[in-house]
Design a protein around this motif. Structure first.
Motif, PDB file in Angstrom:
ATOM      1  N   UNK A 180       0.760  -1.318  -0.237  1.00 38.53           N
ATOM      2  CA  UNK A 180      -0.358  -0.124   0.046  1.00 38.53           C
ATOM      3  C   UNK A 180       1.204   1.454  -0.115  1.00 38.53           C
ATOM      4  N   UNK A 181       1.550   0.933   0.247  1.00 38.66           N
ATOM      5  CA  UNK A 181       3.224   1.987   0.591  1.00 38.66           C
ATOM      6  C   UNK A 181       3.406   2.399  -0.467  1.00 38.66           C
ATOM      7  N   UNK A 182       3.602   1.677  -1.911  1.00 40.34           N
ATOM      8  CA  UNK A 182       4.547   2.041  -3.121  1.00 40.34           C
ATOM      9  C   UNK A 182       2.972   1.851  -4.273  1.00 40.34           C
ATOM     10  N   UNK A 183       2.660   1.034  -4.041  1.00 38.67           N
ATOM     11  CA  UNK A 183       1.635   1.030  -5.207  1.00 38.67           C
ATOM     12  C   UNK A 183      -0.061   1.758  -4.985  1.00 38.67           C
ATOM     13  N   UNK A 184      -0.366   1.893  -5.915  1.00 44.48           N
ATOM     14  CA  UNK A 184      -0.296   2.278  -6.944  1.00 44.48           C
ATOM     15  C   UNK A 184       1.064   3.167  -7.854  1.00 44.48           C
ATOM     16  N   UNK A 185       1.247   3.933  -6.442  1.00 51.09           N
ATOM     17  CA  UNK A 185       2.249   5.114  -6.586  1.00 51.09           C
ATOM     18  C   UNK A 185       3.340   5.161  -4.802  1.00 51.09           C
ATOM     19  N   UNK A 186       4.521   5.548  -4.907  1.00 49.34           N
ATOM     20  CA  UNK A 186       4.957   5.855  -3.834  1.00 49.34           C
ATOM     21  C   UNK A 186       4.496   6.803  -2.973  1.00 49.34           C
TER      22      UNK A 186
END
Length: 774
Positions: free
Chosen positions: A240-246
């Protein structure tokens, strides 16, 4: 409320709150707890470890009850008991593994864990197998099973902790619990058959339960241990920290930020760190340094983020001259992209060097080829880094696109000026000429004489390079390496350098440095001679020769007269000339050796050969004015952009006129050429006509006033010498001076030529200055 220290935790509410805080710290920063325990007495460390375990016990029991009861309703009870062991490992592992008194605390851990596990196991198992015995009997069975099994199993686990796992512990635990269950069940149910049932049934149930429980516990432990040790259960949340964007603003709650035991590298952690940098740059850079220094499992991701930030900093640099300093802190190493860093740093260093070279050049005609080369270097750099590993390829190609904008802007600016300026300004009257950047001719006669002396089989016995001021001696010394070849080294020392004239010690140190040698802090003449001897021996091994040039050497004569240098220095130099045949001394000066009055120089340099630097001949002046950049390496030999000048540019017989007005004095030839080009560029004329030539002559005596004053008036040291020269203000010729000393001085200074028995000034430009400004 002040938190209790670890060694004072008891069983009150304050102690319980403190224990929970320390348990949290133990979970995420175990090194800090370990450091506290290492500083405590052994028994205090044991007591505090047991206290932490006991304070955690209620939460373990509750969690195990929930898991066992939830699992018992839909799955076999044995599997539920195995799953519940995961909580034992995950919650109690850190306490058991971080306590400094391993054996004793490990057993205590096993006993406490066993009691908690036994109670929860017993209640769950009692509910599951209480059919036929009633609820009351099942609960009684469970309590008896839990207490007896917990104690027995706890001791067994404590002894076998870390040694026997899985099935072995399960069998031991099962047998002990089975016997206790049988006895308890027998008492509660049928007194008559209780003992028999307890022995036989207990043994059978114990073996069966031990095997089943061992397998379940082994599987659960086999899963729980690596999951707990590696903190693998964070991975789903990391998504959840890196997807879909950091999500950089969330980084502070990411496990890496507060838990030091995440042993599995988190995918795309570098992107999260970069997003954090966009949110809080200073905090992110500090965090990257922490991960690099103290978090081995996440170090590579931190290094990627660090390299990326450095590349982006370099891309934003306002000047290409400093980008090598910006990337100097790029990390290096042996893994992943790190071995390729040195290649990137070297290529960027070359780009920065070219930019610094461009910054030193002000003339557009010289800036254009350097700026064009800079553009080519950046384009080549962008292509080469494309094959490197992430993040070098992506980030430095992006940086190159920014740098290319700066380089192309400089190139277009220089090119626009060159295209607009029909006459490139390459002439410069001033400091020694730079063969690559300024108008220069080889002076083949002088350089050829020097080269011939170097070919002597026994070594050259020293040279005196004599020429009046501003005739090009320093220019020759500066550019000798270009024409003598790599096997002949050149080291030049100017006596105008403060390190040369401050003291004899600083002079010796400067010579030693030029030789590549070292001398003591306060060297003397013996140290100088030793350094020369060592250098001579080294040059012999390398089969090379060194030209050691002392420019403005007449200053040594003045320093001897002022007692700054000892006269014995000349003895040392003479001995070196005769002894060190791999070192060729060149004494360059503007005074004739007879003009040096504080020492008998002809005696000390008796074996030295004199090479005179003459004034320009007409062919040399013509070559300078038509092919001034002939030897420059800024252009290829056949490059049509290399500055060349048609003789017609200088007007009809213009080259001859410049030679005549300057008397062939190298500095004055450059001065007139520079002035004419400036005037052409300021107007619309395509070449110099007679009127423009006159304007150039009048302007030259103003811009060259300092040099002309020095050459004409400044060197008049004899009585009557200046008076004689002043007579040329009003007449073009004069009879020779009556005084013999003035006669010799003016001839030696090249100011006078004889014309049908009379004297006139050799350089009409000097007479023009004398008439108008002298």
């Amino acid at each position: 409320m002040t938190r209790l220290p670890l060694d004072r935790i008891g069983f009150g509410w304050r102690s319980h709150l403190a224990a929970l805080w320390f348990l949290g710290l133990l979970y995420r920063r175990p090194q800090q707890i370990r450091n506290i325990w290492m500083g405590m007495p052994r028994l205090s460390a044991l007591r505090s470890g047991l206290a932490l375990l006991l304070h955690a016990l209620p939460y373990v029991v509750i969690l195990k009850l929930l898991v066992v009861m939830a699992g018992g309703g839909r799955y076999p009870a044995i599997f539920a008991l195995g799953v519940s062991d995961w909580f034992d490992w995950s919650i109690f592992y850190d306490v058991g593994s971080e306590t400094v008194v391993w054996t004793t605390t490990g057993m205590a851990y096993g006993i406490v864990l066993g009691i908690a596990s036994g109670i929860s196991r017993g209640i769950a198992f009692g509910i599951a197998v209480g059919i036929g015995e009633g609820i009351g009997g099942g609960i009684a069975f469970g309590i008896a099973f839990g207490i007896a099994g917990g104690i027995a199993g706890g001791i067994a686990v404590g002894i076998a902790f870390g040694i026997a796992g899985g099935i072995a512990v399960g069998i031991a635990f099962g047998i002990a619990v089975g016997i206790a269950v049988g006895i308890a069940f027998g008492i509660a149910s049928r007194i008559a058959g209780g003992i028999a049932f307890g022995i036989a049934g207990g043994t059978a149930v114990g073996i069966a339960f031990g095997i089943a429980g061992g397998i379940a516990g082994g599987i659960a432990g086999g899963i729980a241990v690596p999951v707990t040790l590696l903190r693998a259960y964070y991975l789903p949340f990391h998504l959840f920290f890196v997807w879909p964007a950091a999500q950089g603003r969330w980084y502070r709650v990411h496990p890496v930020a507060w838990d030091d035991l995440c042993a599995i590298p988190f995918p795309r952690l570098d992107e999260l760190l970069l997003a954090y940098a966009a949110f809080d740059d200073a905090a992110a850079r500090q965090e990257i340094e922490r991960l690099t220094d103290r978090y081995p499992s996440q170090r590579l991701a931190a290094l990627r983020a660090r390299a990326t930030l450095i590349a982006r900093d370099a891309a934003r640099s306002p000047s290409l001259s400093t980008i090598d300093a910006a990337v100097a802190i790029l990390p290096e190493g042996d893994e992943d992209f790190l071995p390729q860093v040195s290649l990137v740093r070297d290529m960027i260093g070359s780009i920065a060097h070219t930019q610094r070279q461009l910054d030193l050049v002000s003339r557009p005609v010289l800036r254009e080829p350097i700026a064009r080369r800079l553009v080519t270097e950046i384009e080549t750099f962008s292509q080469r880094v494309a094959g490197l590993r992430y993040p070098l390829a992506r980030e430095f190609r992006d940086a190159a696109s920014h740098w290319l904008i700066l380089a192309e802007r400089q190139w277009q600016e220089a090119k626009a000026v060159v295209d607009r300026d029909p006459t490139p300004q390459v002439f410069r009257a001033g400091d020694p000429a730079d063969v690559d950047n300024e108008a220069f001719i080889e002076r083949t006669g002088v350089i050829g004489d020097i080269a011939a002396q170097l070919e002597l089989a026994t070594g050259c016995p020293g040279l005196v390079l004599y020429g009046r001021r501003r005739t090009g001696k320093s220019t020759i010394l500066r550019n000798l390496p270009r024409f003598l070849g790599p096997e002949r080294l050149v080291a030049a020392i100017s006596m105008q350098d403060p390190r040369a004239f401050t003291s004899i010690g600083s002079f010796i140190a400067l010579i030693a440095a030029a030789l590549g040698e070292t001398v003591p802090a306060e060297p003397g003449l013996p140290d100088l001679f030793d350094a020369l001897s060592r250098a001579n021996a080294r040059l012999g091994v390398e089969n090379r020769r060194l030209l050691l040039a002392i420019d403005e050497y007449e200053s040594i004569d003045l320093l001897i007269g002022e007692a700054v240098f000892p006269l014995r220095l000349l003895d040392t130099l003479r001995e070196s000339i005769q002894t060190h045949r791999r070192i060729i001394w060149i004494f360059a000066g503007s005074l004739d050796i007879a003009e040096l009055t504080h020492a008998a120089w002809p005696s000390y340099l008796i074996s030295a050969r004199t090479i005179e630097v003459p004034l320009f001949t007409l062919p040399e002046t013509r070559l300078l004015l038509t092919e001034p950049m002939r030897h420059s390496l800024l252009w290829e030999k056949t490059d049509p952009a290399r500055p060349r000048f048609d003789p017609a540019l200088w007007g009809e017989n213009g080259i001859e006129r410049i030679q005549a007005e300057s008397g062939g004095w190298p500095h004055l030839v450059q001065l007139l050429a520079e002035t004419i080009v400036d005037l052409l560029n300021q107007g619309t004329a395509s070449h110099a006509d007679a009127a423009l030539m006159e304007r150039a002559l009048d302007k030259a005596i103003v811009s060259g006033d300092t040099v002309l004053r020095r050459l004409v008036e400044g060197e008049c040291h004899l009585p009557g010498e200046w008076d004689y020269l002043s007579g040329f203000r009003h007449t073009e010729t004069q009879p020779p001076p009556a005084g013999e000393e003035v006669f010799r001085s003016l001839r030696r200074r090249l100011l006078i030529v004889e014309d049908t028995g009379a004297w006139r000034m050799r350089v009409p430009l000097m007479r023009r200055w004398l008439r108008d400004r002298g």
